[in-house]
Design a protein around this motif. Structure first.
Motif, PDB file in Angstrom:
ATOM      1  N   GLU A   1      10.265 -36.585  21.835  1.00 52.79           N
ATOM      2  CA  GLU A   1       9.540 -37.594  22.600  1.00 52.79           C
ATOM      3  C   GLU A   1       9.109 -37.059  23.963  1.00 52.79           C
ATOM      4  OE1 GLU A   1      12.061 -41.020  22.772  1.00 52.79           O
ATOM      5  OE2 GLU A   1      11.631 -41.601  20.704  1.00 52.79           O
ATOM      6  N   ILE A   2       9.953 -36.281  24.592  1.00 52.38           N
ATOM      7  CA  ILE A   2       9.614 -35.688  25.896  1.00 52.38           C
ATOM      8  C   ILE A   2       8.422 -34.750  25.751  1.00 52.38           C
ATOM      9  CG2 ILE A   2      10.431 -34.084  27.680  1.00 52.38           C
ATOM     10  CD1 ILE A   2      13.229 -35.391  27.313  1.00 52.38           C
TER      11      ILE A   2
ATOM     12  N   GLU B   1       6.104 -34.909  23.505  1.00 53.10           N
ATOM     13  CA  GLU B   1       4.917 -35.747  23.292  1.00 53.10           C
ATOM     14  C   GLU B   1       4.413 -36.318  24.618  1.00 53.10           C
ATOM     15  OE1 GLU B   1       5.572 -38.809  20.394  1.00 53.10           O
ATOM     16  OE2 GLU B   1       6.236 -37.368  18.870  1.00 53.10           O
ATOM     17  N   GLN B   2       5.313 -36.766  25.484  1.00 54.81           N
ATOM     18  CA  GLN B   2       4.920 -37.319  26.779  1.00 54.81           C
ATOM     19  C   GLN B   2       4.255 -36.252  27.650  1.00 54.81           C
ATOM     20  OE1 GLN B   2       8.490 -39.039  28.357  1.00 54.81           O
ATOM     21  NE2 GLN B   2       8.422 -40.812  27.004  1.00 54.81           N
ATOM     22  N   HIS B   3       4.802 -35.044  27.628  1.00 51.66           N
ATOM     23  CA  HIS B   3       4.205 -33.951  28.406  1.00 51.66           C
ATOM     24  C   HIS B   3       2.805 -33.620  27.877  1.00 51.66           C
ATOM     25  CE1 HIS B   3       7.545 -32.301  31.011  1.00 51.66           C
ATOM     26  NE2 HIS B   3       8.127 -33.272  30.349  1.00 51.66           N
ATOM     27  N   THR B   4       2.664 -33.617  26.568  1.00 52.66           N
ATOM     28  CA  THR B   4       1.361 -33.338  25.969  1.00 52.66           C
ATOM     29  C   THR B   4       0.358 -34.417  26.372  1.00 52.66           C
ATOM     30  OG1 THR B   4       2.416 -32.271  24.084  1.00 52.66           O
ATOM     31  CG2 THR B   4       0.149 -32.979  23.777  1.00 52.66           C
ATOM     32  N   HIS B   5       0.797 -35.653  26.325  1.00 51.59           N
ATOM     33  CA  HIS B   5      -0.078 -36.765  26.705  1.00 51.59           C
ATOM     34  C   HIS B   5      -0.462 -36.642  28.190  1.00 51.59           C
ATOM     35  CE1 HIS B   5      -1.957 -40.650  26.323  1.00 51.59           C
ATOM     36  NE2 HIS B   5      -1.229 -41.149  27.317  1.00 51.59           N
ATOM     37  N   ALA B   6       0.508 -36.329  29.041  1.00 51.60           N
ATOM     38  CA  ALA B   6       0.224 -36.171  30.473  1.00 51.60           C
ATOM     39  C   ALA B   6      -0.755 -35.019  30.700  1.00 51.60           C
ATOM     40  CB  ALA B   6       1.514 -35.929  31.250  1.00 51.60           C
TER      41      ALA B   6
END
Length: 81
Positions: free
Chosen positions: A54-55, A57-62
């Protein structure tokens, strides 16, 4: 005299066997507890791997958002420098 010695030896052997049975029971309980700990650790590892995913994925989204903002700033000529 020999009967007396044999009785003494048998008495000691019975005592040793009783202690060995106690140790076998305790060892069995320890094995069960260790199995429970291994299951718990495996669950924790699974949960940590999920959280790490999940982390990421969040970094990729950011990173995608930053790239979009930079593109918008370039198009609007808002970038410094």
């Amino acid at each position: 005299m020999i009967d007396n010695i044999e009785s003494l030896v048998l008495e000691h052997l019975r005592a040793i066997r009783a202690e060995q049975d106690k140790h076998s029971e305790r060892f069995g309980r320890l094995e069960a507890r260790l199995g429970n700990l291994e299951t718990t650790v495996a669950g924790l590892r699974r949960d940590l791997a999920h959280m790490y995913g999940e982390i990421v994925e969040q970094h990729t989204h950011a990173d995608q958002l930053v790239a979009r903002i930079e593109r918008i700033e370039r198009r609007l000529e808002l970038q410094d420098g």
